[in-house]
Design a protein around this motif. Structure first.
Motif, PDB file in Angstrom:
ATOM      1  N   GLN A 122       0.829  -1.012  -0.061  1.00 55.25           N
ATOM      2  CA  GLN A 122       0.049  -0.102  -0.009  1.00 55.25           C
ATOM      3  C   GLN A 122       0.966   1.472   0.249  1.00 55.25           C
ATOM      4  OE1 GLN A 122      -2.496  -0.387   3.169  1.00 55.25           O
ATOM      5  NE2 GLN A 122      -3.728  -1.744   2.281  1.00 55.25           N
ATOM      6  N   GLU A 123       1.947   1.355   0.730  1.00 57.07           N
ATOM      7  CA  GLU A 123       2.897   2.315   0.682  1.00 57.07           C
ATOM      8  C   GLU A 123       3.573   2.582  -0.602  1.00 57.07           C
ATOM      9  OE1 GLU A 123       5.398   1.518   3.918  1.00 57.07           O
ATOM     10  OE2 GLU A 123       4.130   2.240   5.476  1.00 57.07           O
ATOM     11  N   ARG A 124       3.777   1.465  -1.404  1.00 52.28           N
ATOM     12  CA  ARG A 124       4.475   1.677  -2.739  1.00 52.28           C
ATOM     13  C   ARG A 124       3.556   2.153  -3.447  1.00 52.28           C
ATOM     14  NH1 ARG A 124       6.774  -3.399  -1.525  1.00 52.28           N
ATOM     15  NH2 ARG A 124       5.086  -4.392  -2.711  1.00 52.28           N
ATOM     16  N   VAL A 125       2.244   1.849  -3.599  1.00 59.77           N
ATOM     17  CA  VAL A 125       1.331   2.179  -4.456  1.00 59.77           C
ATOM     18  C   VAL A 125       0.938   3.702  -4.280  1.00 59.77           C
ATOM     19  CG1 VAL A 125      -1.501   2.050  -5.031  1.00 59.77           C
ATOM     20  CG2 VAL A 125       0.035  -0.173  -4.763  1.00 59.77           C
ATOM     21  N   SER A 126       0.678   3.992  -3.058  1.00 64.79           N
ATOM     22  CA  SER A 126       0.760   5.567  -2.494  1.00 64.79           C
ATOM     23  C   SER A 126       1.796   6.434  -3.015  1.00 64.79           C
ATOM     24  CB  SER A 126       0.423   5.816  -1.051  1.00 64.79           C
ATOM     25  OG  SER A 126       1.446   5.409  -0.417  1.00 64.79           O
ATOM     26  N   ASP A 127       3.167   5.800  -2.810  1.00 68.01           N
ATOM     27  CA  ASP A 127       4.235   6.592  -3.307  1.00 68.01           C
ATOM     28  C   ASP A 127       4.419   6.825  -4.942  1.00 68.01           C
ATOM     29  OD1 ASP A 127       5.111   6.750  -0.774  1.00 68.01           O
ATOM     30  OD2 ASP A 127       6.760   5.210  -0.931  1.00 68.01           O
ATOM     31  N   ASP A 128       3.771   5.759  -5.362  1.00 70.15           N
ATOM     32  CA  ASP A 128       3.838   5.604  -6.983  1.00 70.15           C
ATOM     33  C   ASP A 128       2.735   6.807  -7.292  1.00 70.15           C
ATOM     34  OD1 ASP A 128       5.835   3.638  -7.071  1.00 70.15           O
ATOM     35  OD2 ASP A 128       4.170   2.105  -7.693  1.00 70.15           O
ATOM     36  N   ASP A 131       4.074  10.079  -7.016  1.00 75.63           N
ATOM     37  CA  ASP A 131       5.096  10.580  -8.107  1.00 75.63           C
ATOM     38  C   ASP A 131       4.427  10.722  -9.580  1.00 75.63           C
ATOM     39  OD1 ASP A 131       7.295  10.015  -6.505  1.00 75.63           O
ATOM     40  OD2 ASP A 131       7.539   7.782  -7.010  1.00 75.63           O
ATOM     41  N   SER A 132       3.358  10.078  -9.658  1.00 73.57           N
ATOM     42  CA  SER A 132       2.568  10.274 -10.949  1.00 73.57           C
ATOM     43  C   SER A 132       1.916  11.827 -10.956  1.00 73.57           C
ATOM     44  CB  SER A 132       1.583   9.197 -11.213  1.00 73.57           C
ATOM     45  OG  SER A 132       0.807   9.407 -10.254  1.00 73.57           O
ATOM     46  N   LYS A 133       1.835  12.368  -9.895  1.00 74.25           N
ATOM     47  CA  LYS A 133       0.999  13.550  -9.636  1.00 74.25           C
ATOM     48  C   LYS A 133       2.082  14.928  -9.972  1.00 74.25           C
ATOM     49  CE  LYS A 133      -2.442  12.477  -6.447  1.00 74.25           C
ATOM     50  NZ  LYS A 133      -2.880  12.725  -4.984  1.00 74.25           N
ATOM     51  N   LYS A 134       3.425  14.485  -9.860  1.00 78.32           N
ATOM     52  CA  LYS A 134       4.396  15.680 -10.068  1.00 78.32           C
ATOM     53  C   LYS A 134       4.616  15.846 -11.456  1.00 78.32           C
ATOM     54  CE  LYS A 134       6.800  14.475  -5.704  1.00 78.32           C
ATOM     55  NZ  LYS A 134       7.879  13.873  -5.269  1.00 78.32           N
TER      56      LYS A 134
END
Length: 134
Positions: A122-128, A131-134
Motif C-alpha cells: 500500500q505504501e508503494r502504491v501511494s508513493d507511485d 510520483d505520477s502527480k508531479k
C-alpha cells in the motif's frame, strides 16, 4: 466486528500498541511479585527540573524494589516518566516481557508477515500515485 477486515486494527492489537511504556513496565513488575506479599510497583521520582516555566526539562528516574532501573528526560513530567519506563524496559531483565513477545511472534508470525507485506504494498502504491502527480 471481524478484525480481518481491519488490518491496521489487527496489527495494533497483535503488537499491543495500546500498551504504553509505563503500563508495560507496571505489568512486568507485577509478574515478579512474591507469593503472599503486596506487589512491588515501579515508583517514579523527579530528579531535576531545569529551565524557565515555559520551557522546562524534567529528569525522572524509575525505581523498582528500591533499585533505580531507568531514567528519562522530557518537556513534561509525564513524557519524562515515559522515557524512564522505556529506559527501564530496555535495560532491566523482565522475563515475562520476552516470553510475551515470543508467544505473540510464534502465534501470529504468518499473519504479521502478511500484514507487513500488505502495508508495504500500500505504501508503494501511494508513493507511485504521488510520483505520477508531479
Amino acid at each position: 466486528m471481524n478484525v480481518c477486515f481491519f488490518p491496521r486494527l489487527k496489527e495494533f492489537i497483535l503488537n499491543q500498541d495500546w500498551n504504553d511504556p509505563k503500563s508495560q513496565l507496571q505489568q512486568c513488575c507485577l509478574t515478579l511479585r512474591t507469593e503472599g506479599k503486596e506487589p512491588d510497583i515501579p515508583l517514579y521520582k523527579t530528579l531535576q527540573t531545569v529551565g524557565p516555566s515555559h520551557a522546562r526539562t524534567y529528569t525522572v528516574a524509575v525505581y523498582f524494589k528500591g533499585e533505580r532501573i531507568g531514567c528519562g528526560k522530557g518537556p513534561s513530567i509525564q513524557q519524562a516518566e515515559m522515557g524512564a519506563a522505556m529506559d527501564a524496559l530496555d535495560k532491566y531483565n523482565f522475563p515475562q516481557m520476552a516470553h510475551q513477545k515470543r508467544f505473540i511472534e510464534r502465534k501470529y508470525r504468518q499473519e504479521l508477515k502478511e500484514m507487513r507485506r500488505e502495508r508495504e504494498r500500500q505504501e508503494r502504491v501511494s508513493d507511485d500515485g504521488e510520483d505520477s502527480k508531479k
